[in-house]
Enzyme design. Structure first.
Site, PDB file in Angstrom:
ATOM      1  N   TYR A  45     -55.532 -10.422 -17.624  1.00  0.00           N
ATOM      2  CA  TYR A  45     -56.145  -9.371 -17.031  1.00  0.00           C
ATOM      3  C   TYR A  45     -57.352  -9.710 -16.170  1.00  0.00           C
ATOM      4  O   TYR A  45     -58.187 -10.790 -16.466  1.00  0.00           O
ATOM      5  CB  TYR A  45     -56.536  -8.359 -18.119  1.00  0.00           C
ATOM      6  CG  TYR A  45     -55.532  -7.501 -18.730  1.00  0.00           C
ATOM      7  CD1 TYR A  45     -54.387  -7.540 -18.428  1.00  0.00           C
ATOM      8  CD2 TYR A  45     -55.889  -6.797 -19.984  1.00  0.00           C
ATOM      9  CE1 TYR A  45     -53.279  -6.930 -18.961  1.00  0.00           C
ATOM     10  CE2 TYR A  45     -54.859  -5.989 -20.681  1.00  0.00           C
ATOM     11  CZ  TYR A  45     -53.744  -5.973 -20.314  1.00  0.00           C
ATOM     12  OH  TYR A  45     -52.618  -5.456 -20.999  1.00  0.00           O
ATOM     13  N   SER A  92     -49.840   2.930 -21.028  1.00  0.00           N
ATOM     14  CA  SER A  92     -49.402   3.882 -20.157  1.00  0.00           C
ATOM     15  C   SER A  92     -49.240   5.197 -20.583  1.00  0.00           C
ATOM     16  O   SER A  92     -48.239   5.622 -20.149  1.00  0.00           O
ATOM     17  CB  SER A  92     -48.287   3.404 -19.046  1.00  0.00           C
ATOM     18  OG  SER A  92     -48.447   4.365 -17.953  1.00  0.00           O
ATOM     19  N   PRO A  93     -50.084   5.846 -21.302  1.00  0.00           N
ATOM     20  CA  PRO A  93     -49.601   7.112 -22.131  1.00  0.00           C
ATOM     21  C   PRO A  93     -49.656   8.039 -21.309  1.00  0.00           C
ATOM     22  O   PRO A  93     -49.281   9.424 -21.716  1.00  0.00           O
ATOM     23  CB  PRO A  93     -51.094   7.050 -23.234  1.00  0.00           C
ATOM     24  CG  PRO A  93     -52.091   6.177 -22.521  1.00  0.00           C
ATOM     25  CD  PRO A  93     -51.686   5.246 -21.930  1.00  0.00           C
ATOM     26  N   GLY A 124     -50.398   8.041 -14.483  1.00  0.00           N
ATOM     27  CA  GLY A 124     -51.303   9.133 -13.687  1.00  0.00           C
ATOM     28  C   GLY A 124     -50.276  10.424 -13.510  1.00  0.00           C
ATOM     29  O   GLY A 124     -50.911  11.499 -13.143  1.00  0.00           O
ATOM     30  N   LEU A 125     -49.119  10.260 -13.793  1.00  0.00           N
ATOM     31  CA  LEU A 125     -48.056  11.541 -13.393  1.00  0.00           C
ATOM     32  C   LEU A 125     -48.505  12.603 -14.394  1.00  0.00           C
ATOM     33  O   LEU A 125     -48.455  13.774 -14.074  1.00  0.00           O
ATOM     34  CB  LEU A 125     -46.593  10.953 -13.503  1.00  0.00           C
ATOM     35  CG  LEU A 125     -46.167  10.463 -12.399  1.00  0.00           C
ATOM     36  CD1 LEU A 125     -44.551  10.145 -12.928  1.00  0.00           C
ATOM     37  CD2 LEU A 125     -46.378  10.659 -11.027  1.00  0.00           C
ATOM     38  N   LEU A 126     -49.029  12.139 -15.660  1.00  0.00           N
ATOM     39  CA  LEU A 126     -49.450  13.376 -16.485  1.00  0.00           C
ATOM     40  C   LEU A 126     -50.892  13.631 -16.428  1.00  0.00           C
ATOM     41  O   LEU A 126     -51.434  14.179 -17.539  1.00  0.00           O
ATOM     42  CB  LEU A 126     -49.047  12.895 -17.905  1.00  0.00           C
ATOM     43  CG  LEU A 126     -47.652  12.566 -18.113  1.00  0.00           C
ATOM     44  CD1 LEU A 126     -47.328  11.855 -19.328  1.00  0.00           C
ATOM     45  CD2 LEU A 126     -46.483  13.714 -18.095  1.00  0.00           C
ATOM     46  N   GLY A 127     -51.670  13.082 -15.508  1.00  0.00           N
ATOM     47  CA  GLY A 127     -52.959  13.462 -15.621  1.00  0.00           C
ATOM     48  C   GLY A 127     -53.498  14.484 -14.664  1.00  0.00           C
ATOM     49  O   GLY A 127     -54.745  14.268 -14.152  1.00  0.00           O
ATOM     50  N   GLY A 128     -52.585  15.420 -14.287  1.00  0.00           N
ATOM     51  CA  GLY A 128     -53.118  16.550 -13.402  1.00  0.00           C
ATOM     52  C   GLY A 128     -52.943  16.114 -12.031  1.00  0.00           C
ATOM     53  O   GLY A 128     -53.772  16.241 -11.040  1.00  0.00           O
TER      54      GLY A 128
END
Length: 329
Positions: A53, A217-218, A222-226
């Site tokens: 990382y 990636s819970p 970003g698709l589930l973050g509004g």
């Protein structure tokens, strides 16, 4: 903060794990320190990093960075922090240009561990995770190397990441044949409402062997973050994310409408859905700011009704159950 045993171990970790992949790339050192301090302050004790990382990540990356570990090491060196942290890092990806600077040979495991300890400025790693499976290296060699690290006190627990169900079973059976204590205690997998493939075989394997599931990636990249609201407010999504938005637009619209009805942020509902699953130990969140970290704590307070869970399954259907029922029964 809520805590849960990591798999079948006696070790208790916070229900949210602090992911540090952004440290050194999207988050500077000063902000990283603030995030780490705030995490400890609110009770998050599970700190997750990897030797690679600190810069752009890809499966075929030429060489890792070590920057995230170095930032954490300088934070730990300030004192009063190491004994309050459950420190997890990973080994597998290339950290040099040589043929043995990657994967899971005993040679690379030994060197990678020593290098991580030096960067982290600590004498032991609490959870040492194999970042990917290495099917070209015998498990006897891998376990021999890991056993030695445990005997030397440099590593306490061993985990995996991105393993298939049969990799987990193979690893555990060979570990048992060597009388190697616990074998794997955790598996870090891609798991969220948009990516539920692990429900087929990985989660059943983890349940059988008593291994904790740590989703990465819970929020579905970003698709589930509004994401629709953010885009409508002028915050442009990355091209890859924009493509995914168009691919799943109707589902995202239904999902965000449900979250609005619940009066909760989509990002928090996504985390709460994972926390509802008894197989899940701690989703890994990767905040870029202190505000993003503190906002995530709301997920610990959300209770999803059976009706809401059914609606989420309708919007984001999984594979249809566990193998083989999902496809053969």
């Amino acid at each position: 903060m809520q805590y849960k045993h990591l798999g079948r171990t006696g070790l208790q970790v916070s229900r949210l794990g602090l992911g540090t992949m952004n440290f050194g790339e999207l988050t500077d050192e000063t902000t990283s320190f603030k995030i780490l301090d705030e995490a400890l302050e609110v009770g998050i004790n599970y700190m997750d990093t990897a030797d690679v990382y600190g810069g752009p990540q890809s499966p075929n990356m030429e060489k890792g960075y070590g920057i995230s570990e170095e930032i954490i090491g300088r934070w730990l060196s300030q004192g009063g922090r190491r004994e309050r942290s459950v420190l997890a890092t990973k080994v597998y990806q290339p950290m040099g240009n040589g043929p043995n600077d990657r994967h899971l040979s005993a040679y690379h495991i030994r060197k990678a561990c020593e290098d991580s300890l030096r960067r982290l400025q600590t004498d032991h790693i609490d959870l040492y995770q194999m970042h990917h499976v290495d099917r070209l290296t015998p498990w006897e060699e891998i376990w021999q190397a890991m056993e030695l690290l445990v005997q030397q006190g440099k590593v306490i627990y061993i985990g995996s990441s991105n393993f298939a169900g049969w990799d987990i079973a193979t690893a555990q059976n060979i570990a048992a044949s060597r009388n190697f204590f616990l074998g794997l205690v955790s598996e870090q997998s891609l798991y969220n409402l948009t990516a539920r493939t692990v429900e087929l075989e990985v989660i059943p394997a983890l349940r059988y062997y008593g291994i904790g599931l740590v989703p990465w990636s819970p929020r579905g990249n970003g698709l589930l973050g509004g994401v629709l609201r953010k885009v409508s407010e002028g915050r442009r999504a990355e091209p890859k994310v924009q493509q995914q938005i168009e691919q799943h637009r109707s589902q995202i619209e239904d999902y965000e409408a449900l979250c609005e009805k619940l009066g909760e942020r989509p990002a928090d509902v996504a985390l709460a859905w994972l926390l509802h699953n008894p197989a899940v130990t701690a989703p890994i969140i990767g905040p870029r700011t202190v505000e993003q970290l503190t906002e995530s704590l709301r997920a610990l307070e959300i209770s999803l009704s059976d009706e809401t869970l059914r609606r989420l399954d309708e919007i984001w259907p999984g594979p249809g159950g566990e193998a083989p029922k999902a496809y053969a029964w």
